[in-house]
Design a protein around this motif. Structure first.
Motif, PDB file in Angstrom:
ATOM      1  N   GLU A  97     -45.062   5.791  60.391  1.00 39.42           N
ATOM      2  CA  GLU A  97     -44.244   6.855  59.803  1.00 39.42           C
ATOM      3  C   GLU A  97     -42.747   6.588  59.823  1.00 39.42           C
ATOM      4  O   GLU A  97     -41.970   7.382  59.301  1.00 39.42           O
ATOM      5  CB  GLU A  97     -44.535   8.188  60.525  1.00 39.42           C
ATOM      6  CG  GLU A  97     -45.977   8.676  60.340  1.00 39.42           C
ATOM      7  CD  GLU A  97     -46.294   9.943  61.135  1.00 39.42           C
ATOM      8  OE1 GLU A  97     -45.428  10.448  61.869  1.00 39.42           O
ATOM      9  OE2 GLU A  97     -47.445  10.425  61.020  1.00 39.42           O
TER      10      GLU A  97
ATOM     11  N   ARG B 159     -39.897  11.004  58.509  1.00 38.39           N
ATOM     12  CA  ARG B 159     -41.211  10.396  58.766  1.00 38.39           C
ATOM     13  C   ARG B 159     -41.880  10.112  57.435  1.00 38.39           C
ATOM     14  O   ARG B 159     -41.955  11.002  56.575  1.00 38.39           O
ATOM     15  CB  ARG B 159     -42.097  11.336  59.601  1.00 38.39           C
ATOM     16  CG  ARG B 159     -41.550  11.576  60.987  1.00 38.39           C
ATOM     17  CD  ARG B 159     -42.493  12.434  61.809  1.00 38.39           C
ATOM     18  NE  ARG B 159     -41.814  12.883  63.018  1.00 38.39           N
ATOM     19  CZ  ARG B 159     -42.338  13.707  63.910  1.00 38.39           C
ATOM     20  NH1 ARG B 159     -43.572  14.165  63.743  1.00 38.39           N
ATOM     21  NH2 ARG B 159     -41.657  14.067  64.972  1.00 38.39           N
TER      22      ARG B 159
ATOM     23  N   GLU C 208     -44.658  10.313  55.666  1.00 39.38           N
ATOM     24  CA  GLU C 208     -45.983  10.927  55.631  1.00 39.38           C
ATOM     25  C   GLU C 208     -46.297  11.310  54.204  1.00 39.38           C
ATOM     26  O   GLU C 208     -45.433  11.265  53.337  1.00 39.38           O
ATOM     27  CB  GLU C 208     -45.997  12.195  56.490  1.00 39.38           C
ATOM     28  CG  GLU C 208     -45.598  11.936  57.938  1.00 39.38           C
ATOM     29  CD  GLU C 208     -45.957  13.107  58.820  1.00 39.38           C
ATOM     30  OE1 GLU C 208     -47.167  13.298  59.045  1.00 39.38           O
ATOM     31  OE2 GLU C 208     -45.057  13.804  59.289  1.00 39.38           O
TER      32      GLU C 208
ATOM     33  N   ARG D 159     -45.081  19.655  55.026  1.00 40.94           N
ATOM     34  CA  ARG D 159     -45.016  18.271  55.523  1.00 40.94           C
ATOM     35  C   ARG D 159     -44.164  17.464  54.548  1.00 40.94           C
ATOM     36  O   ARG D 159     -44.520  17.314  53.388  1.00 40.94           O
ATOM     37  CB  ARG D 159     -46.433  17.687  55.644  1.00 40.94           C
ATOM     38  CG  ARG D 159     -46.496  16.387  56.428  1.00 40.94           C
ATOM     39  CD  ARG D 159     -47.935  15.920  56.637  1.00 40.94           C
ATOM     40  NE  ARG D 159     -48.705  16.780  57.535  1.00 40.94           N
ATOM     41  CZ  ARG D 159     -48.557  16.799  58.863  1.00 40.94           C
ATOM     42  NH1 ARG D 159     -47.689  16.014  59.436  1.00 40.94           N
ATOM     43  NH2 ARG D 159     -49.284  17.590  59.591  1.00 40.94           N
TER      44      ARG D 159
END
Ligand code: ATP
Ligand code: MG
Length: 438
Positions: free
Chosen positions: A74, A122, A124, A130
C-alpha cells in the motif's frame, strides 16, 4: 489578411485516482469537524505537532513491519531523482511522530501528550470510505505505561462522538489485548501448529501468512476459512498475569466511566508494533468500511526505531469516514454562511461599499461583497439570487439614493415580512451589534 488564430485549449487534467478535492460547501463540514477535534484536544491537554509528509522508506519498513499489508502493497514509495534517496509518502502518522521524538529528544523533560491531523497515503482500491489520499486525526501519549492513559485515549473518542452529536449506538468500542512479545511468541507457535494441521483448507493468502505473519490469518475474511479461523487458539489464553492485570485495569476505568465495549479476541490491527491494549471504534452505518478509529499500545516501537525504551499508546481516526458517518446518521454541521451579503448595484458605489465592508469585518461580522463577473457587473436580480444562495442573514444594498442620504438599506433574507431598514453609513462599527441581535 491573416485569419484570427484559433486558440487550442489543452485537455483539462484530473486529480490522481483515489485522491479527492474537498470543495465548498463540503469543506465547511471539514472545518466544523476539525474545530470540534481541536477543542477536544485542548480539553484533554494534548499539544499539536506536525511532521513531514515524506519520510525515509526505511522508517515505515522498520516501524510498521515488513510483512504488513501497508508495507507490502500500500505504500507510495519512490526514489528522489536528485540524490537517489528511498522515500515514502506517510501511510500513517505514528512512525513519523516517534522518529521526530527520538530525533529531537523531545521526551527529555518527561512524557508528552500530542496530536496531529493530516493527509496519509495508501495504494488501495478506491471505494466509498477508502481512498488513496485520506486524512487521519492522530493522537499519541508518549512515555506513559498505562493502563490509565489507555482508558483516557478511549474515553476521549467517546467525548468526541458526543461533541459531534453522535449517539451511543452509532459507534461501538471493540477491545482486545495483544499481550507482550513472549506471550505472542507462544501463541504464534500454537497458531502455526493449528493452521498446519488444517493446511488443506487454507487459501493462498493464508498459506503465505503462515510462514510470515500467522497472526494476520485471523484477519482473513474468506468465508470458506472461517471455521478454521474460529477454532484457532486465542492469544487471550496465553496472556500472563501482568498483561491480564493491565487489561483488567483498562476495563475497570471504562466501566467506571459507563462506557460499554465488546472484547474481540480476533482484533489484531494492521501494524506489527502493537502490544497490550488495542481497540477499534466501529459502526454498521458504513458497510464494509466500518472502522472509523483504531489504536493501541506500542511499547516496543521507540527501541525498534533506535530510541530509548519508551512506552506509548495512540489512535488514528479516518476523517473521511467520520464525515460519511455523520452524513449517514443525519448530523448537520454548522454552516460557514456569511452574516451579511453586500449588494452593489453599480460600479460607482464600489469604493464606499468596499470601505464599509472592511469596517464591518473589523467589527467581527462575516461579510461577502458582490464583485464583478467575467463579462458583466451583475444585475440587481442576479445579486439578490447570490445573496440568497450565500445563506447570509442580511443583504446590505449600497444604492445611489441611499448613499446620497448617507445611508445603506438593510433587508432580512430570512424573514421576508421584516421591513427594510436604513443604517447610517458612517457608523458601521455599531451595526455589528445591531445586526447580530436582530
Ligand atoms: P481498514 O481495515 O479499513 O483498512 P486500517 O486498519 O487499515 O483500516 P488504520 O491503519 O487503523 O486502518 O487507520 C486508522 C483509520 O483510518 C481507520 O480506522 C479508518 O477510519 C481510516 N482509514 C484507513 N484506511 C483508509 C483509506 N484507505 N481511506 C480512508 N480512510 C481510511
Ligand atoms: Mg487497511
Amino acid at each position: 489578411m491573416t485569419e484570427p488564430k484559433k486558440t487550442v485549449r489543452p485537455e483539462p487534467l484530473q486529480a490522481v485516482k483515489g485522491m479527492n478535492d474537498i470543495l465548498p460547501p463540503e469543506s465547511a463540514r471539514w472545518e466544523w469537524f476539525e474545530a470540534k477535534v481541536r477543542a477536544l484536544m485542548a480539553r484533554y491537554a494534548y499539544a499539536n505537532l506536525r511532521t513531514p509528509i515524506v519520510e525515509p522508506t526505511a522508517l515505515f519498513v522498520r516501524g510498521i513491519g515488513e510483512v504488513t499489508d501497508i508495507v507490502e502493497k500500500e505504500m507510495y514509495s519512490f526514489e528522489d531523482s536528485m540524490n537517489g534517496d528511498r522515500l515514502t509518502l506517510r501511510p500513517e502518522h505514528t512512525a513519523g511522530i516517534v522518529r521526530a521524538m527520538i530525533e529531537h529528544n523531545a521526551l527529555y523533560n518527561g512524557p508528552l501528550r500530542i496530536w496531529t491531523n493530516g493527509a496519509v497515503f495508501r495504494h488501495e482500491r478506491p471505494q466509498k470510505g477508502r481512498y488513496r489520499q485520506f486524512h487521519q486525526i492522530d493522537v499519541e501519549a508518549l512515555g506513559f505505561a498505562g493502563p490509565d492513559v489507555d482508558a483516557e485515549q478511549i474515553l476521549m473518542c467517546r467525548a468526541l462522538w458526543r461533541d459531534l452529536g453522535l449517539s451511543d449506538d452509532d459507534v461501538r468500542l471493540e477491545l482486545n489485548s495483544l499481550g507482550q512479545p513472549a506471550e505472542r511468541q507462544a501463541h504464534r507457535a500454537a497458531l502455526i501448529a493449528h493452521f498446519e494441521a488444517h493446511a488443506h483448507v487454507l487459501d493462498d493468502d493464508a498459506r503465505r501468512r503462515l510462514l510470515t505473519n500467522p497472526l494476520r490469518i485471523l484477519d482473513n475474511k474468506n468465508p470458506a476459512m472461517q471455521p478454521v479461523v474460529e477454532a484457532a487458539p486465542q492469544l487471550m489464553d496465553f496472556l500472563g498475569e501482568a498483561s491480564l492485570a493491565h487489561l483488567a485495569a483498562v476495563r475497570a476505568a471504562l466501566d467506571a466511566a459507563g462506557l460499554a465495549y465488546r472484547i474481540n479476541p480476533r482484533l489484531v490491527r494492521g501494524m506489527d508494533y502493537y502490544n497490550l491494549t488495542v481497540f477499534e471504534w466501529v459502526t454498521d452505518k458504513l458497510g464494509s468500511q466500518g472502522t472509523v478509529c483504531g489504536g493501541g499500545r506500542y511499547d516496543g516501537l521507540f527501541e525498534q526505531l533506535g530510541g530509548k525504551p519508551t512506552p506509548a499508546i495512540g489512535w488514528g481516526m479516518g476523517v473521511e469516514r467520520m464525515l460519511l458517518l455523520l452524513e449517514a446518521v443525519g448530523v448537520a454541521a454548522a454552516t460557514a454562511s456569511p452574516d451579511v451579503y453586500a449588494i452593489v448595484p453599480a460600479a460607482s458605489a464600489m469604493p464606499t461599499a468596499m470601505a464599509t465592508c472592511e469596517a464591518l469585518r473589523s467589527a467581527g461580522l462575516k461579510v461577502q461583497m458582490h464583485a464583478a463577473g467575467a463579462d458583466a457587473w451583475g444585475s440587481m436580480k442576479s445579486q439578490f439570487k447570490r445573496a440568497d444562495a450565500s445563506g447570509a442573514r442580511f443583504a446590505l444594498i449600497f444604492g445611489a439614493d441611499e448613499l446620497a442620504r448617507g445611508a445603506v438599506a438593510c433587508k432580512s433574507l430570512r424573514d421576508a415580512a421584516a421591513p427594510q431598514r436604513e443604517l447610517v453609513l458612517d457608523q458601521p462599527a455599531t451595526w455589528a451589534a445591531d445586526l447580530l441581535i436582530a
